[in-house]
Motif scaffolding. Sequence first.
Motif, short mmCIF file in Angstrom:
data_model
loop_
_atom_site.label_atom_id
_atom_site.label_comp_id
_atom_site.label_asym_id
_atom_site.label_seq_id
_atom_site.Cartn_x
_atom_site.Cartn_y
_atom_site.Cartn_z
N GLN B 86 -87.82 23.97 -44.00
CA GLN B 86 -88.01 25.00 -45.11
C GLN B 86 -88.29 26.49 -44.37
O GLN B 86 -87.37 27.40 -45.08
CB GLN B 86 -88.98 24.81 -45.97
CG GLN B 86 -89.19 25.57 -47.28
CD GLN B 86 -90.61 25.22 -47.83
OE1 GLN B 86 -91.35 24.45 -47.44
NE2 GLN B 86 -91.01 26.04 -48.63
N LEU B 140 -80.70 30.86 -52.67
CA LEU B 140 -81.42 29.95 -52.02
C LEU B 140 -80.79 28.65 -52.17
O LEU B 140 -80.64 28.00 -50.79
CB LEU B 140 -82.78 29.57 -52.80
CG LEU B 140 -83.65 28.76 -51.94
CD1 LEU B 140 -84.06 29.59 -50.62
CD2 LEU B 140 -84.87 28.51 -52.65
N GLY B 166 -88.61 22.23 -50.19
CA GLY B 166 -89.92 23.03 -50.86
C GLY B 166 -89.57 24.36 -51.57
O GLY B 166 -88.72 25.08 -51.05
N GLY B 167 -90.13 24.33 -52.65
CA GLY B 167 -89.73 25.63 -53.41
C GLY B 167 -88.30 25.69 -54.30
O GLY B 167 -88.11 26.69 -54.66
N VAL B 168 -87.44 24.66 -53.84
CA VAL B 168 -86.07 24.88 -54.32
C VAL B 168 -86.21 24.40 -55.91
O VAL B 168 -86.89 23.40 -56.29
CB VAL B 168 -85.37 24.02 -53.39
CG1 VAL B 168 -83.92 23.87 -53.99
CG2 VAL B 168 -85.38 24.55 -52.10
N ASP B 169 -85.46 24.93 -56.75
CA ASP B 169 -85.16 24.33 -58.12
C ASP B 169 -84.62 22.81 -58.27
O ASP B 169 -84.37 22.63 -57.34
CB ASP B 169 -84.49 25.55 -59.00
CG ASP B 169 -82.92 25.46 -58.67
OD1 ASP B 169 -82.25 24.43 -59.11
OD2 ASP B 169 -82.37 26.21 -57.76
N PRO B 170 -85.22 22.42 -59.55
CA PRO B 170 -84.93 20.94 -59.59
C PRO B 170 -83.13 20.58 -59.36
O PRO B 170 -82.94 19.48 -58.84
CB PRO B 170 -85.11 20.62 -60.95
CG PRO B 170 -86.07 21.81 -61.44
CD PRO B 170 -85.76 22.84 -60.58
N VAL B 171 -82.38 21.46 -59.98
CA VAL B 171 -80.99 21.06 -59.69
C VAL B 171 -80.45 21.18 -58.31
O VAL B 171 -80.04 20.42 -57.68
CB VAL B 171 -80.20 22.01 -60.55
CG1 VAL B 171 -78.55 21.47 -60.57
CG2 VAL B 171 -80.46 21.90 -62.00
N ARG B 173 -82.22 21.03 -55.68
CA ARG B 173 -82.93 19.84 -54.97
C ARG B 173 -82.42 18.58 -54.80
O ARG B 173 -82.22 17.82 -54.01
CB ARG B 173 -84.51 19.81 -55.43
CG ARG B 173 -85.64 19.16 -54.73
CD ARG B 173 -86.86 19.75 -55.19
NE ARG B 173 -87.44 19.09 -56.56
CZ ARG B 173 -87.73 17.89 -56.60
NH1 ARG B 173 -88.02 17.00 -55.68
NH2 ARG B 173 -88.34 17.48 -57.90
N ARG B 174 -81.75 18.23 -55.98
CA ARG B 174 -80.76 17.06 -56.07
C ARG B 174 -79.45 17.27 -55.62
O ARG B 174 -78.90 16.39 -54.93
CB ARG B 174 -80.70 16.76 -57.78
CG ARG B 174 -82.09 16.19 -58.03
CD ARG B 174 -81.96 16.09 -59.62
NE ARG B 174 -83.26 15.26 -60.11
CZ ARG B 174 -84.47 15.89 -60.20
NH1 ARG B 174 -84.60 17.41 -60.05
NH2 ARG B 174 -85.50 15.19 -60.62
#
Lengths: 307, 248
Positions: B86, B140, B166-171, B173-174
């Motif tokens: 990260q 990001l 870490g700290g990445v938005d939910p979409v 992240r997927r």
Amino acid sequence: MNAVTVKNITKTYDKGKVLAVDNISFEVKEGELFGLIGPDGAGKTSIFRILTTLLLADKGEASVAGFDVIKDYQSIRNNVGYMPGKFSLYQDLTVAENLSFFATVFGTTIEANYDLIKDIYDQIKPFSNRRAGKLSGGMKQKLALCCALIHKPLVLLLDEPTTGVDVVSRKEFWEMLKTLKKQGITILVSTPYMDEANLCERIALLQKGKIMSVDTPENIIKAFPYTLYGAKSDQIYKLLNDLRLNGQVESCYAFGEFLHVTLKEKQENGKKILRVIAEQNGHSNIWIEEIKPGIEDSFILLSGEQG
Amino acid sequence: MDEEKVITCKSLSKKFGDFYAVNEITFDVNKGEIFGFLGANGAGKTTAMRMLCGLSFPSSGEATVAGFDVYKQQEFIKKNIGYMSQKFSLYENLSILENIEFFGGVYGLDRKEIKERSGLLIQTLGLEKEAKKMVGELPLGWKQKLAFSVAIFHRPKIVFLDEPTGGVDPVTRRQFWDMIYEAAATGITIFVTTHYMDEAEYCNRISIMVDGKVEALDSPSNLKSKFSVHSMDDVFYQLARGASRSAD
């Protein structure tokens, strides 16, 4: 009275090129446990720095504990406890020295407000002669919280206190916040972990400097407009792609063990429709049920609408 | 031998003075597997990962990574693995293309290979128009995707991902996990750490370290039934709650 008021606050960096906070408004009531929920870059830290009078907003007004962030900045500094996202205590001072330093700076003593920190401080007391820099992550977090509380602040501002911390310490930390709330302290806390949203009384969902929604976690979940289905099969990743390619499916995301799926049009027999799609694509051990959405489902939906 | 092992680890230990940061851990990771490496803060994950990446010598035990020995062949290990964390991703002041070229060069690819592959990569990522943009200007989510692509640019046998989301938005992240699945499907082995317990579910198998030891190792569904709980969160909590030490 509101403990925190934020009204049309905008903040840009780099001569206006980077818009960090975009016309944000929200209020935190006295005694409330309020969460700012959002990923990196949502504007959480900028908001904290504006409220702690460490940064000036470009536009808008804000007050903390009834004090204006510009006119009464000194009163704010005396009346808030602030735990920045980055560990900011003195690494070369011991646990006890740090605590006594912060008490002195705020014109008080450790003894005067000891009852407030006792439960937390007891956990790190065996290490009171250890330098702060040598503490573990969980213990640093507890010491930082003690230092932020030692002058008995009216409002506690916690910027991502649980980031990078494991599940066990995170649970312990939220227990501590609940206890503090009972003693009447207003808490504004930020987190990138969506599951922690449910531990707050009200939350603001933030993305790219904007507030997408402010409400109780329950109401935000209630407002989720779709019927949500959980789905899985023996080949979950293939199922994800198969569902996404199907014209009837509105959205499909991986959520731990299951996929969370919504359909484009409200259907009486949504479960059956999804099962047929899965069967047509050769899946076995298919499991499909209607499920309750969570904050993360709402967040994904709202951030899609925001574009 | 039933499956090809990309990591073998037998009683691997690392001692600092009389403190066992890693205490006789034993496990194998199969080719193309997504292996989740979990543990509480201070359990010894980072120390174990440093040994497996050829960055630190074990005190005792045996291990091979991509077929190379962690004592004698550290340089070969480094050439055959990818790494992404990260914190360290890419050079913000270099363009997308420059970053790809730089890391390709570091991993010893020749100019022709770099040119071919970087063209292909930029096309796959759909970044043709942005190729000359500074990485610092990218959102990001894109940075993360690019960082992962760069980490597997030299086609390593295995890639180590240290809290990549870490700290990445939910979409995002997927979307990142979509890339992980795709890479695993091409035969790259994924070794990943995370604090998100839902992500633990995306792994084929996970290990959970507590106080320097691997206390659990199985598929997420087997672990849940073994501990009679419904979520990985609860499995982790049950195991890590008993930990006696905690550190960063």
